[in-house]
Design an enzyme around this catalytic site. Structure first.
Site, mmCIF file in Angstrom:
data_model
loop_
_atom_site.group_PDB
_atom_site.id
_atom_site.type_symbol
_atom_site.label_atom_id
_atom_site.label_comp_id
_atom_site.label_asym_id
_atom_site.label_seq_id
_atom_site.Cartn_x
_atom_site.Cartn_y
_atom_site.Cartn_z
ATOM 1 N N HIS A 49 92.477 58.468 16.719
ATOM 2 C CA HIS A 49 93.344 59.478 16.646
ATOM 3 C C HIS A 49 94.815 58.826 16.924
ATOM 4 C CE1 HIS A 49 90.598 62.880 16.073
ATOM 5 N NE2 HIS A 49 89.852 62.524 17.223
ATOM 6 N N GLN A 151 79.414 57.750 19.548
ATOM 7 C CA GLN A 151 79.529 59.087 20.120
ATOM 8 C C GLN A 151 78.876 60.213 19.576
ATOM 9 O OE1 GLN A 151 84.595 58.494 19.964
ATOM 10 N NE2 GLN A 151 83.959 60.400 20.756
ATOM 11 N N GLU A 153 79.183 64.152 19.045
ATOM 12 C CA GLU A 153 80.211 64.974 19.100
ATOM 13 C C GLU A 153 80.111 66.228 17.939
ATOM 14 O OE1 GLU A 153 83.937 62.958 18.901
ATOM 15 O OE2 GLU A 153 83.009 61.664 17.488
ATOM 16 N N ALA A 178 85.728 67.259 23.025
ATOM 17 C CA ALA A 178 86.718 68.129 22.216
ATOM 18 C C ALA A 178 85.968 68.729 20.935
ATOM 19 C CB ALA A 178 87.970 67.451 21.932
ATOM 20 N N ASP A 179 85.348 67.608 20.142
ATOM 21 C CA ASP A 179 84.783 67.925 18.775
ATOM 22 C C ASP A 179 83.455 68.683 19.177
ATOM 23 O OD1 ASP A 179 86.421 66.754 16.564
ATOM 24 O OD2 ASP A 179 86.131 64.927 17.793
#
EC number: 4.1.2.53
Length: 267
Positions: A49, A151, A153, A178-179
């Site tokens: 990001h 991850q 997610e 978040a995801d």
């Protein structure tokens, strides 16, 4: 050169040590070195990001190298070509985003290991990681010292978590709050009770499988929760967020303005 490669971060995970980290999104070696002098156990250099190039990642690895903080690199994706570049510049610990299936996890494992254990391309003589060919038996040492984190997610990844945990070569699983919360139908709301329940259950399943469990929590209370639930590598802030909060709070001390940092903030 009879140097031995070591990875203190991986060794800490094996021992079950709790390791506190910080997310680096500022993309500069200057900020990376400042963070490294603070004493965090690990520093996540974000290539997903944050607008980091491979050269940016390289410079931040150089900046962190003299200090005890251990660098972890998150590339934008888990492609074999990108993983090869990131490992060659000296990364020993990778966090691969968006791993939804056991097959994806196996592909990532293969991309990070030299033959016969995997398919990592050979180029040690031109790689910083091998001190440009000066480390004896580098390929075997690199395979042994590599630490691979993936991850989880998404809802799909949750359904496949047990299979992902069975993949040999995965050292830890990082829950992307978040995801994950967005995938579960609670966008920008990782604090929702249902999301919290799932996060706690995931941490338990990860540790029960003998893997390390990781999390990013910009809220100190959430970080403490995750540590209590058994997460053993937890990032407790993001450099850019801490910077903006400090700037906003300092400004509001001297001007009649609404500090941005008083609003609810999440990663």
């Amino acid at each position: 050169m009879n140097a031995l490669l070591s990875n203190p971060f991986k060794e800490g995970l094996r021992k079950g040590d709790t390791q506190i980290g910080l997310w680096l999104s500022s993309t500069t070696s200057y900020m990376a070195e400042i963070a490294a002098t603070s004493g965090y156990d690990w520093l996540l250099i974000d290539g997903e990001h944050a607008p980091n190039t491979v050269q940016d990642l390289y410079h931040q690895l150089q900046a962190i190298a003299p200090y005890a903080s251990q660098p972890v690199i998150r590339p934008i994706e888990g492609s074999k070509a990108l993983i090869k570049q990131v490992l060659d510049i000296g990364a020993q610990t990778l966090l691969i985003p968006m791993v939804d299936t056991a097959e994806q996890a196996r592909q990532v494992v293969s991309a990070t290991r030299y033959p016969p254990l995997g398919q990592r391309g050979v180029g040690a003589s031109v790689a910083r990681a091998a001190r440009w060919g000066r480390i004896d038996n580098y390929m075997a040492q690199a395979n042994e010292s590599l630490c691979l984190l993936v991850q989880v997610e998404s809802k799909v990844a949750l359904e496949n978590l047990d299979a992902i945990l069975e993949v040999e070569g995965i050292d830890g699983v990082f829950i992307g709050p978040a995801d994950l919360s967005a995938s579960l139908g609670y966008p920008d709301n990782a604090g929702h009770p249902e999301v919290q329940r799932i996060i706690e259950a995931c941490i338990y399943r990860i540790r029960a499988a003998g893997k390390a469990a990781g999390f990013l929590a910009v809220d100190p209370a959430m970080a403490q929760k995750c540590l209590a639930w058994g997460a053993n590598f937890v990032a407790v802030g993001v450099d850019t967020m801490l910077y903006t909060e400090a700037l906003d709070n300092r400004l509001v001390m001297f001007k009649s303005v609404q500090s941005v940092s008083t609003a609810k903030r999440s990663y």
